[in-house]
Design an enzyme around this catalytic site. Structure first.
Site, mmCIF file in Angstrom:
data_model
loop_
_atom_site.group_PDB
_atom_site.id
_atom_site.type_symbol
_atom_site.label_atom_id
_atom_site.label_comp_id
_atom_site.label_asym_id
_atom_site.label_seq_id
_atom_site.Cartn_x
_atom_site.Cartn_y
_atom_site.Cartn_z
ATOM 1 N N SER A 234 0.831 -1.192 0.000
ATOM 2 C CA SER A 234 0.000 0.000 0.000
ATOM 3 C C SER A 234 0.875 1.255 0.000
ATOM 4 C CB SER A 234 -0.927 -0.053 1.216
ATOM 5 O OG SER A 234 -1.876 0.960 1.144
ATOM 6 N N ASP B 28 -9.884 -4.585 -5.587
ATOM 7 C CA ASP B 28 -9.318 -3.857 -4.456
ATOM 8 C C ASP B 28 -10.049 -2.535 -4.342
ATOM 9 O OD1 ASP B 28 -7.835 -2.325 -2.704
ATOM 10 O OD2 ASP B 28 -5.904 -3.078 -3.410
ATOM 11 N N HIS C 125 -7.602 -5.342 -0.347
ATOM 12 C CA HIS C 125 -6.416 -4.498 -0.319
ATOM 13 C C HIS C 125 -5.282 -5.134 0.482
ATOM 14 C CE1 HIS C 125 -4.323 -0.747 -0.890
ATOM 15 N NE2 HIS C 125 -4.142 -0.573 0.404
#
Lengths: 1002, 271
Positions: free
Chosen positions: B95, B217, B246
């Protein structure tokens, strides 16, 4: 790489390209294998334009003295000298012709410079890479970014970020004031002075991690502990030797603290040996206030020391010099005005005189008797300046620099050139005793064991390889809880057995290496020249301890759990680990004893227990009372398991007593019992009764198996996302004084069983968040259907509970109702069995089928044999082994015998009949229909209310009602208690009907 | 223990010549790598740490100014690498950490041999010719929700982001770490991340990048991985995994771990 060189040259402006070629030439001249950023930096410093030099001077907050730069040059040249040289002398002619290739670090720096250059001019952004020419300034900036360069600069007390920002600052200034002319060389001398605030901040952090979060630095000062005591030891070692025995502690900000501690220990005479009767003399604070008086003061000091040493008690004097900065500190005003002057400022001259004077003093008292010692501290910068300004000092004063690291980094985890820190390097590079110090610190990590130990290692390795197949695998580093779990998970996923074994073997070999290295360290310290006490934890052990995250409270490194986990690892079946993890092995005898105890038969058990209880420890009357009370309470509710009840009562009483005694030592308050046997209802009721008796509360029931037929279960929603251990933990947390029933522990998965076992041993539960929960005074009841073999054979005549449970449940459910109906006696007979003549019970009559009969019994026997056979067949080994594992750890295992329902049925029938007779006339007989009796029994069995209770509530009113409606002559009448098929009300969760309908017809 | 190690709960596991740095994203901590780590420890030195602001770190160290941009985190990362004297590492960033790694690699390319970006996005907001998945309104609502009631936001956000049902272990795990953050810090971090626009730095990245992405996602549309691939100036490769959510390394380790291992072990030329 060679081919790339011309390409690289194309990406540079002529100026930058020249610097690069010079650097390559320099590297070649020094016979170095590669051209590194250090070469470039050294070249940049020497270059006539002197951008870098000027930027360095500008960046330095309080000294613009050119000597400072000399120190920098010195550091660079030392650093260059330390680079490895190429050894190919044989083809020397060829070697001369070949330029040393560009090192990766330098290549990275060049690429960085390109990137910066492109970013710098937006209009060129889309142009191909080659069109961008790197200017000298950009080259300097990216060279300054190189870690090796900034390290060397740090050694000379320059901060590369500060220098870099100085350059960038002036670059920006140029581009704003003269944006068209970015190519022109920039004369730093004419740039406005950089804001001093910024550079001073940068310099302050010169010795620290450049990228460090400033907030972290505040915390850094409070570092201490083991590191410091190690430093103290090192310094004392130096003080007690004959040469180089005057330590100067270099670093910041720790040295003062270390010196303070040493002197404190010397003054309080804690140190044995020659330092025992040594006096400490401190230079007073005003000493350096007047530089011109310093020499005189030293002389004064000399007489003072002489007087002290003349004293018989005093074996020597240690002179605490404090921070050496007074030796080199130039008065601020002088320094600032001094500008570019080449002569040392007056203060430094005075310092020089002090050095000479002190040297004399030391020779006078030190040379022969070794009675005067010095101790002092300095920052890297100060010490470096001392070196530069007073070159003879180190020899004259017989000094030994001791690097004190600011923060102990994880040593050895990522050894880089075996260099443990900036300070070692800095000292080494400037110390005449070059090498010894940092070699000691650095090499100890890398160096293998001495020949003797190597041989031992080889031998052990051979042994290891020979036994690798047969032996169970040993120690793996203990991992975090979640890593452990993951590991198990992974291993089960990974089907590659061989690879796994290889890995484990690899690990073992590494461990063996480490072991011998460590042993060697201890046995042959000389081999490692361990004089300076640089023994640190090896990488492996460090990584283990560092694994424990304080936030993950769950794992404490000291618990036997972690200590042992390694031993438990089986090569073939890593899954087993969880079960085997744990407490130091229970002696076999206990295990056996326990088994005998258990199998040794239940009937005699309780009496024996009680006997034990009474004989071993003289029971107080109150204890005996509480036992009796408990036993009564239990037997009342679970009357059919008398033996089990007394065993439970005895154990609970005993544990409570023992716990009470042990409590002083802060030990466990939790009790673990294992209820085994097929009687689910009995176990359940026992728990209910126990909970009621002991804590007056409801038990928490947690089902570990697949059974979902529990009425006590809370709503499923609250279990979401919670593991069993979480639920147990929550129950205990909510009420530490509670009874937790863990049903069907034999069906629980291996992880849960492991968790429970660990909890038993440690007295603490670890939930899935890694939190630890103390078990408090909770009583844990594990249930398992497992039955000892010898009891299985004893259980003739009983009904298999497996079957019966379900049968009973289905019987009792469904909202059945009862009715009392009146009918003519079809058979002129008084049921003699009603009065207790069991064996006189009659054969069932086909036409009525109404009387209790023994054919049920026969049927049950047949069934039982079948069931028994199938059960023992089905009983997987894991049950036995699983329960066996837990058996070791529980406080007691109580066997619940299989239940023979016939006496119970008879009991119920007897009770009902008795009650009937007491209310209604003796002459009227009652006939309890089979189905009805069966249902009542199962209702009583499963439900919470006892038979008596139900009769009071439901049956008696109906009987009284019946009585009023009975015809006068009732001799020939029979009251039948039967199922009321007509009214099938939906059940309200009660297992027994609330009332009994009375039907009197005719 | 140095202050950096302590502050970031730094852990170095395993052994090997190469160093792998695992960096977690928003709302998690290093435990998000629990499924991956055991596979790496035999071949790599694995560096695990918590980003400042994570629930496991000391909130006092969270300097709201320093961490108002991703650069602050990038400096932290460099500080860690300096502290451990890592010379070169394989950086696995999840991320936001993928972008943090990219930023750090621009200033110190020598420290990174490659970057593996998982569920990375240079910009979460939609823009002209760019689809990041969020409108400004969405984000404003998000921030408001965080500010209003952190706990309820957590319980709502976790299943959305992880892409599992409420009771799945991964959701529970993520909610736990998410809720561990101090609410004001969480808000600040979320703002920093969701308002960040790192598109302009992509062209400065010189270290090879492996872009891994879940097919579904909530935070990062699949097209973003393609955008990264197109706009990174370095060598790059995209692999879209069949996983959902995610945090696929937590929710579908069986799919993601092999992919991650492949990309860690092999370079672009050999993948």
């Amino acid at each position: 790489m060679r081919a790339g060189l011309s390409t690289i040259h194309q990406t540079l402006t002529p100026e930058a390209a020249t610097v690069l070629s010079h650097s390559i030439a320099e590297a070649s001249r020094r016979n170095h294998g590669q051209t590194t950023p250090l070469h470039v930096a050294a070249m940049l410093l020497q270059s006539p334009t002197g951008f870098l030099r000027q930027a360095c001077i500008k960046s330095h907050p309080n000294s613009s003295h050119p000597l400072q730069c000399r120190a920098l040059e010195l550091c660079f040249s030392v650093a260059l000298e330390r680079l490895p040289t190429v050894q190919n002398v044989s083809n020397g002619s060829l070697g001369l012709g070949l330029d040393p290739p560009i090192s990766n670090a330098l290549m990275a720096a060049l690429k960085r410079a390109q990137a910066h250059q492109r970013r710098g001019c937006p209009e060129q952004q889309q142009q191909p890479l080659l069109a961008v020419k790197v200017e000298l300034e950009q080259l300097i900036i990216s060279i300054l970014d190189d870690p090796s360069v900034s390290r060397v600069m740090r050694e000379a007390s320059f901060s590369s970020p500060a220098v870099k920002s100085t350059i960038e600052h002036s670059l920006n200034a140029t581009s704003t004031s003269n944006s068209t002319n970015t190519n022109g060389p920039i004369k730093f001398g004419f740039r406005p002075v950089v804001d001093t605030d910024h550079s001073s901040v940068a310099t302050h952090s010169a010795n620290r991690n450049l990228y460090l979060n400033p907030r972290l630095q505040q915390g850094a000062a409070s570092q201490s502990g083991q590191q410091r005591s190690e430093d103290v030891k090192r310094v004392i070692d130096i003080l007690t030797r004959n040469k180089k025995r005057n330590p100067i502690l270099v670093g910041e900000p720790e040295p003062e603290l270390v010196v303070k501690e040493i002197l404190k220990r010397i003054e309080s005479k804690e140190i044995d040996g020659i330092l025992r009767n040594v006096e400490v003399v401190r230079l007073d604070k005003e000493f350096a206030s007047d530089k011109t008086q310093m020499v005189a003061k030293i002389k004064e000091l000399g007489t003072q020391v002489g007087a002290k040493i003349g004293n018989l008690d005093c074996e020597g004097v240690i002179l605490d010099l404090g921070d050496l900065k007074w030796l080199v500190e130039s008065d601020q005003s002088v320094g600032l005005r001094g500008g570019a002057q080449q002569q040392p400022p007056p203060a430094l001259e005075a310092g020089g005189a002090v050095v000479v004077e002190m040297g004399k003093l030391l020779r006078r008292f030190g040379e022969e008797s070794g009675r005067l010692r010095l101790i002092g501290t300095a920052t890297c910068e100060t010490y470096l300046r001392c070196q530069v300004y007073h070159p003879s000092m180190e020899n004259d004063w017989d000094l030994q620099a001791v690097p004190i690291t600011v923060t102990a980094s994880l040593p050895g985890i990522l050894p880089r050139f075996g260099n443990n820190g900036i300070h070692n390097r800095s000292i080494e590079s400037i110390s005449p005793m070059k090498g010894l110090l940092s070699k000691n610190l650095g090499s100890s990590q890398k160096q293998g064991p001495c020949p003797q130990c190597s041989q031992n290692y080889e031998q052990e390795l051979e042994k290891l390889l020979a036994t690798k197949d047969s032996e169970s695998e040993s120690t793996q580093p203990a991992l975090l809880q979640w890593l452990q779990n993951a590991k198990v998970h992974v291993k089960t996923l990974d089907q590659t057995q061989n690879k796994k074994q290889e890995m484990i073997l690899d690990q073992k070999i590494r461990q063996l290496q480490k072991k011998w290295k460590d042993t060697c360290f201890n046995l042959h310290p000389n081999f490692h020249r361990l004089g300076l006490g640089s023994d640190r934890l090896g990488p492996a052990s460090l990584s283990i301890t560092s694994l424990y995250n304080t936030s993950l409270v769950g794992c404490q490194p000291k618990s036997p759990l972690n200590g042992n986990s390694g031993e438990a690892l089986q090569p073939g079946s890593p899954v087993r680990t969880d079960l085997v993890l744990g407490r130091p092995k229970t002696p076999e005898i206990i295990h056996k004893g326990r088994l005998r105890d258990l199998s040794g038969c239940v009937p005699s058990e309780p009496q024996k227990k009680l006997h034990d209880l009474q004989s071993d420890k003289p029971l107080k009357a109150s204890d005996a009372d509480s036992f009796k009370k408990l036993l009564k309470g239990l037997t009342e509710k679970v009357w059919w398991q008398q033996d089990a009840a007394s065993a439970v009562a005895a154990t609970v009483t005993r544990c409570k007593l023992e716990n009470g005694k042990r409590r002083g030592a802060g030990s466990k308050g939790d009790i673990w019992l294992l209820f085994s046997g097929p009687d689910r209802i009995g176990k359940k009721k026992m728990v209910l009764a126990l909970s009621d008796q002991v804590y007056g509360s409801h038990p928490v029931v947690i089902c570990l198996g697949s059974r979902q037929d529990d009425t006590d279960r809370e709503s499923d929603v609250s279990f979401r996302g919670k593991t069993v251990m979480d639920r147990i933990a929550e129950a205990v947390r909510r009420d530490p004084f509670s009874i937790v029933m863990l049903e069907d522990v034999d069906e629980a998965d291996i992880l849960v069983r492991g968790g429970i076992k660990r909890a038993m041993e440690n007295g603490r539960l670890i939930d899935s968040y890694g939190r630890e929960i103390s078990l408090g005074n909770a009583i844990f009841i594990l249930t398992a259907s497992w039955l000892p073999d010898n009891l299985k054979s004893l259980s003739n005549g009983s009904i298999s509970m497996e079957l019966d449970d379900k049968k009973l449940a289905s019987l009792a459910s469904g909202g059945w109702q009862l009715r009392l109906s009146l009918s003519e006696k079809t058979y002129k007979r008084r049921a003699s069995w009603l009065h207790g003549g069991e064996n006189r019970a009659t054969k069932p009559k086909k036409e009525t089928g109404s009387l209790l009969s023994f054919d049920l019994n026969e049927a049950a026997n047949v069934e039982d044999e079948k069931a028994d056979g199938s059960r023992s067949h089905n009983l997987p080994n894991r049950l036995v082994s699983g329960s066996g594992e837990l058996l070791d750890s529980v406080d007691d295992a109580v066997v619940f015998k299989p239940v023979d329902f016939n006496p119970i049925r008879r009991d119920i029938a007897n009770n009902i009949t008795k009650r009937f007779s007491s209310i209604i006339d003796e002459r009227v007989s009652i006939e309890i229909l089979d189905e009805a009796l069966e249902k009542i029994m199962s209702g009583v069995w499963i439900g919470r209310s006892g038979l008596e209770e139900w009769m009071e509530k439901a049956l008696v009113p109906s009987l009284q009602q019946l009585k009023t409606r009975l015809p006068a002559s009732c001799e020939s009448l029979v009251v039948r208690l039967e199922l009321d098929d007509e009214s099938c009300k939906p059940s309200h969760g009660d297992w027994l009907p609330n009332s009994v309908k009375v039907v009197v017809d005719g | 223990m140095g202050v950096v190690e302590e502050a970031h709960n730094l852990k170095v596991l395993g052994s090997g010549d190469r160093v792998t740095v695992l960096a977690h994203g928003f709302g998690t901590d290093q435990s998000v790598w629990k499924h991956l780590v055991p596979h790496l420890v035999d071949d790599f030195r694995v560096v695990l740490f918590d980003n400042m602001g994570a629930g496991t770190t000391n909130p006092d160290y969270f300097d709201f100014n320093r961490y108002a941009t991703l650069e602050g985190y990038a400096f932290d990362l460099l500080a860690i690498l300096e502290e451990l004297r890592v010379e070169s590492c394989i950086f696995v960033g999840h991320s936001v950490s993928a972008m943090i790694g990219a930023i750090a690699s621009i200033s110190r390319p020598d420290l990174f041999s490659k970057i593996i970006m998982m569920s990375a996005s240079p910009r979460y907001l939609n823009d002209v010719d760019y689809y990041g998945g969020f409108e400004q309104d969405d984000l404003d609502q998000l921030f408001e929700a965080i500010g209003a009631n952190y706990k309820s936001w957590c319980s709502g956000f976790a299943p959305l982001l992880v892409g599992g049902d409420m009771e799945s272990v991964a959701v529970q795990e993520f909610s736990r770490t998410l809720f561990n953050m101090r609410p004001d810090i969480a808000l600040s971090v979320a703002q920093t991340i969701f308002q960040s626009d790192m598109r302009q730095i992509l062209s400065l990245v010189t270290v090879p990048c492996h872009i891994l992405q879940s097919v579904k996602d909530l935070a990062v549309p699949v097209v973003v991985s393609e955008y990264l691939h197109q706009n990174l100036s370095c060598e790059s490769i995209v692999e879209v995994m069949t996983s959902d959510g995610h945090l696929p390394q937590l929710s579908s380790p069986d799919i993601v771990i092999p992919v991650l291992l492949k990309h860690i072990r092999f370079d672009i030329s050999t993948v």
